[in-house]
Scaffold this motif. Structure first.
Motif, mmCIF file in Angstrom:
data_model
loop_
_atom_site.group_PDB
_atom_site.id
_atom_site.type_symbol
_atom_site.label_atom_id
_atom_site.label_comp_id
_atom_site.label_asym_id
_atom_site.label_seq_id
_atom_site.Cartn_x
_atom_site.Cartn_y
_atom_site.Cartn_z
ATOM 1 N N VAL A 4 0.843 -1.206 0.000
ATOM 2 C CA VAL A 4 0.000 0.000 0.000
ATOM 3 C C VAL A 4 0.875 1.251 0.000
ATOM 4 C CG1 VAL A 4 -1.681 1.321 1.335
ATOM 5 C CG2 VAL A 4 -1.957 -1.139 1.088
ATOM 6 N N GLY A 5 1.918 1.252 0.822
ATOM 7 C CA GLY A 5 2.827 2.399 0.870
ATOM 8 C C GLY A 5 3.512 2.635 -0.459
ATOM 9 N N VAL A 8 1.016 4.165 -2.824
ATOM 10 C CA VAL A 8 0.813 5.584 -2.484
ATOM 11 C C VAL A 8 1.981 6.422 -2.996
ATOM 12 C CG1 VAL A 8 0.694 7.233 -0.565
ATOM 13 C CG2 VAL A 8 -0.698 5.155 -0.525
ATOM 14 N N ALA A 9 3.206 5.915 -2.821
ATOM 15 C CA ALA A 9 4.392 6.643 -3.290
ATOM 16 C C ALA A 9 4.367 6.809 -4.806
ATOM 17 C CB ALA A 9 5.664 5.918 -2.856
ATOM 18 N N GLY A 11 1.660 6.761 -6.797
ATOM 19 C CA GLY A 11 0.573 7.692 -7.128
ATOM 20 C C GLY A 11 0.930 9.130 -6.819
ATOM 21 N N ALA A 12 1.547 9.355 -5.664
ATOM 22 C CA ALA A 12 1.939 10.712 -5.289
ATOM 23 C C ALA A 12 2.993 11.255 -6.242
ATOM 24 C CB ALA A 12 2.467 10.730 -3.853
ATOM 25 N N SER A 93 10.174 4.725 -2.659
ATOM 26 C CA SER A 93 9.612 3.773 -1.707
ATOM 27 C C SER A 93 10.670 2.834 -1.146
ATOM 28 C CB SER A 93 8.474 2.969 -2.353
ATOM 29 O OG SER A 93 8.987 2.028 -3.287
#
Length: 98
Positions: A4-5, A8-9, A11-12, A93
């Protein structure tokens, strides 16, 4: 970092790159009104003109950057920025957190 992290990285990074690309172009001097005097863009344009015998080549780096600064990013340029930003986010990440 978990899955998940990492997602998120990625996508960000992708979203951030798309939103920051126009800001970076403007900061470099590629504006809607043309290349800003004394900017990095002006120095690039001068170097390109000297290298090309007085003109800036159509389709060259300076011309493409000025076009994007004046008209915004095309769909392909937006996709490229998102891809690069996503790759940077993915690489980030792997940075260990303390």
């Amino acid at each position: 970092m978990g899955l998940v992290g990492t997602a998120v990285a990625i996508g960000a990074g992708a979203v951030g790159a798309v939103f920051l690309a126009p800001v970076a172009l403007g900061a470099a001097g590629f504006t809607a009104a043309g290349v800003a005097a004394g900017s990095i863009g002006a120095k690039m344009m001068s170097a390109a003109a000297v290298a090309n015998g007085g003109g800036v080549a159509a389709g060259g780096v300076v011309a493409v950057l000025q076009s994007a600064g004046a008209a915004g990013l095309s769909g392909a340029a937006t996709a490229a920025a998102a891809g690069v930003g996503g790759a940077v986010g993915w690489l980030a990440s792997f940075i260990p957190r303390k």
